[in-house]
Each structure stands twice: as C-alpha cells, then as structure tokens.
Design a protein around this motif. Sequence first.
Motif, PDB file in Angstrom:
ATOM      1  N   MET A  55      34.188 100.769  15.791  1.00  0.00           N
ATOM      2  CA  MET A  55      34.011 102.033  15.075  1.00  0.00           C
ATOM      3  C   MET A  55      32.798 101.944  14.139  1.00  0.00           C
ATOM      4  N   MET A  56      32.625 100.818  13.496  1.00  0.00           N
ATOM      5  CA  MET A  56      31.487 100.637  12.584  1.00  0.00           C
ATOM      6  C   MET A  56      30.165 100.623  13.349  1.00  0.00           C
ATOM      7  N   GLY A  61      21.925 101.312  11.624  1.00  0.00           N
ATOM      8  CA  GLY A  61      21.579 100.499  10.465  1.00  0.00           C
ATOM      9  C   GLY A  61      20.928 101.294   9.344  1.00  0.00           C
ATOM     10  N   ASP A  62      20.229 102.382   9.690  1.00  0.00           N
ATOM     11  CA  ASP A  62      19.555 103.174   8.665  1.00  0.00           C
ATOM     12  C   ASP A  62      20.396 104.372   8.195  1.00  0.00           C
ATOM     13  N   ASP A  63      21.663 104.457   8.606  1.00  0.00           N
ATOM     14  CA  ASP A  63      22.535 105.534   8.129  1.00  0.00           C
ATOM     15  C   ASP A  63      22.812 105.370   6.643  1.00  0.00           C
ATOM     16  N   HIS A  64      22.917 106.473   5.969  1.00  0.00           N
ATOM     17  CA  HIS A  64      23.232 106.479   4.537  1.00  0.00           C
ATOM     18  C   HIS A  64      24.719 106.175   4.353  1.00  0.00           C
ATOM     19  N   PRO A  65      25.113 105.547   3.242  1.00  0.00           N
ATOM     20  CA  PRO A  65      26.535 105.251   3.016  1.00  0.00           C
ATOM     21  C   PRO A  65      27.433 106.497   2.983  1.00  0.00           C
ATOM     22  N   SER A  66      26.861 107.663   2.752  1.00  0.00           N
ATOM     23  CA  SER A  66      27.669 108.882   2.740  1.00  0.00           C
ATOM     24  C   SER A  66      27.784 109.537   4.115  1.00  0.00           C
ATOM     25  N   ASP A  67      27.061 109.022   5.122  1.00  0.00           N
ATOM     26  CA  ASP A  67      27.155 109.583   6.472  1.00  0.00           C
ATOM     27  C   ASP A  67      28.567 109.373   7.013  1.00  0.00           C
TER      28      ASP A  67
END
Length: 139
Positions: A55-56, A61-67
């Motif tokens: 799932m992770m 890798g460049d996704d924002h933590p709020s995505d």
Amino acid sequence: MKKLFVLALCITPIAAVLFSSTSPDLPEPVAEEPKEEPEQISASVLLSKWQVEKMMRSFDGDDHPSDMRVFTSVVNNSADGWRISSTHLVRNPKNVILPTTDYHVIDSSYIDFSGNLRECVEYARSYKGHHDYIVVPLK
C-alpha cells in the motif's frame, strides 16, 4: 334470455367480491418497517507487513506527506464482528484531491497554526520532535 344475461352480469361481480372477502385463508398484508442504518459500525482489518508495504508503494517518493490514496474493499460480517477484506484492500488505489477547507495544527491545549491541509502537515512535521501535534479540519 336477455334479462337473465344482464342479471348474471350484475350478480357475478357482487358475488365475487362477497366470497373473496369472507375467505379465512388469505394472509393479512404485512407492512415492512424501514430499517435504520447505524451512523457508525466498528470494523477491523488484519494486514501483514507485506500488505502495508504494498500500500505504501502506491505513493511516489516525491509525494507530499498530506497526499492521500483511497483503498477500496469489501466488508464481511464474521463471528467476531465486521471484517474488511485485506485482499481487496491493497488493489488499485486511487488518488484523492486534497480538501480545500482550512485546518488547524493543535497541540494539547491550543491552536498553533492554521492553513490548508498541505501547509498544516508541513508545519506539524517540522516540529514533530518538539510537540505532539494533530491536524484537524476547521469544521
């Protein structure tokens, strides 16, 4: 003959109504009451480390933590409560558009920062070594 035919036409519907209404074998119609759905049902899901890692991996890798991603599944009623199917859960995640409402970054007793979700997550993340922040919607 005509009179007899007219008389039969008039008496037949009346007799049919009388005999059908006196029949004791007809069941009474039962009105179904609408079922109320509860607001909240407790459900659980059992995930292996491999499934969580899968799932992770749906995040870049460049996704924002709020995505966010939406993982859909089916829910089954079992002997020990409602279960979310982990097999279906890890398949085909969908991207979620970030909500546009305002959020607050809250410490244990006060609001420390306000903004959109992305800004609030960045703020809380930058101070995670000093505070136990949570990010909540304004509503």
